[in-house]
Write a protein that holds these residues in place. Structure first.
Motif: not given
Length: 306
Positions: A85-88, A90-97, A201-204
């Protein structure tokens, strides 16, 4: 059966109203920070920063600060969220986006990007909340969302006139990132993840991308911009539009629901116009002011409960 006294009714009404007001305050705070992040992005790209440079400032510093908290809370289950869930998220609302979004600014003007992405986030959030979370969407919120989209269209009409066929790529990028963020907000609500856990979690997890940036020579490149420019981006990207905005938006979802909180990203273009005027000395045109007034009216309608 005794009816509740007026004092009891008032206390119940107050208890019902307080979370709503807190949710609105959190949502507005997130929108303000995102708008400041857009303005800082525009300034950073103009002085020579690349999208990866801005991405580094947005996530690395907060990731280093939050890293001890993740170790303390539990690295195995990632603060209770879980790695998958953390990786998902991160992708949708973190650095990937964010990286995809920054790349879109290479094809279209910043003002145009700040219109498409939030409007798609708002519409996507309403649709996902209705069809996936089965939240009831009040008619006034539907009307408010349509009014907001109309206002965003007014704001973006000037920049649309200056975008050629190559700009279609940038448009589609911002449609994609807007829908990604809508999916992020929906999953936060569905999984009932706390605001603090999401921001931490997203930051880390974003630190996983730092070795790639360092090996590409990014650190030696940003040094050439000096302490002032790097500090400005570190605060604007790494604190305000990064973990602070993420925390506030997640808190607004928890207090208001995904559908109602989805309205706040739609206020970002209007706020970006305002901050561009105040901070960069770029006054909005009459057409942009008309769009600003329309967006604010739509926001008022969308926040009504009926």
């Amino acid at each position: 059966m005794h009816e509740p006294s007026s004092g009891t009714k008032a206390s119940v009404q107050k208890s019902d109203t307080t979370p709503g007001l807190l949710g609105v305050a959190c949502g507005l705070g997130a929108a303000l920070f995102w708008a400041l992040g857009f303005v800082a992005t525009r300034h950073g790209l103009k002085v020579g920063f690349t999208p990866p440079d801005l991405l580094m400032h947005r996530f690395v510093w907060s990731g280093l600060v939050f890293l001890p908290f993740v170790f303390r809370a539990g690295l195995r289950d990632l603060c209770g969220i879980g790695w998958s869930r953390g990786l998902v998220l991160m992708v949708l609302g973190g650095p990937v986006m964010s990286l995809i979004s920054y790349a879109g600014f290479l094809f279209v003007p910043l003002g145009h990007g700040s219109v498409i992405q939030p409007s798609c986030a708002t519409l996507g959030g309403l649709l996902f909340a209705a069809f996936l979370l089965h939240e009831r969407i009040a008619p006034s919120r539907i009307v408010g969302a349509l009014v907001i989209v109309a206002g965003l269209g007014v704001i973006g009409s000037e920049s649309i006139a200056h975008i050629g066929l190559d700009g279609v790529r940038g448009d589609l990028i911002f449609v994609l990132t807007g829908m990604m963020f809508a999916g992020f907000g929906t999953l936060v609500r569905y999984w009932r993840v706390s605001a603090v856990s999401v921001a931490v979690v997203i930051s880390v997890l974003s630190l996983l991308l730092f070795p790639i940036y360092a090996l590409s020579g990014g650190l030696s490149r940003i040094v050439t911009f000096g302490l002032h420019e790097n500090a400005l981006q570190a605060v604007a990207q790494g604190i305000l539009s990064g973990p602070a905005a993420m925390y506030l938006f997640t808190a607004s979802i928890q207090h208001l629901g995904a559908a109602r909180a989805a309205i706040f990203p739609a206020t970002v273009p209007a706020l970006t116009l305002l901050f561009s005027w105040l901070l960069l000395g770029e006054p909005p045109t009459a057409l942009q002011m008309a769009g600003l007034a329309t967006v604010l009216f739509g926001f008022y309608l969308a926040q009504r409960s009926r």
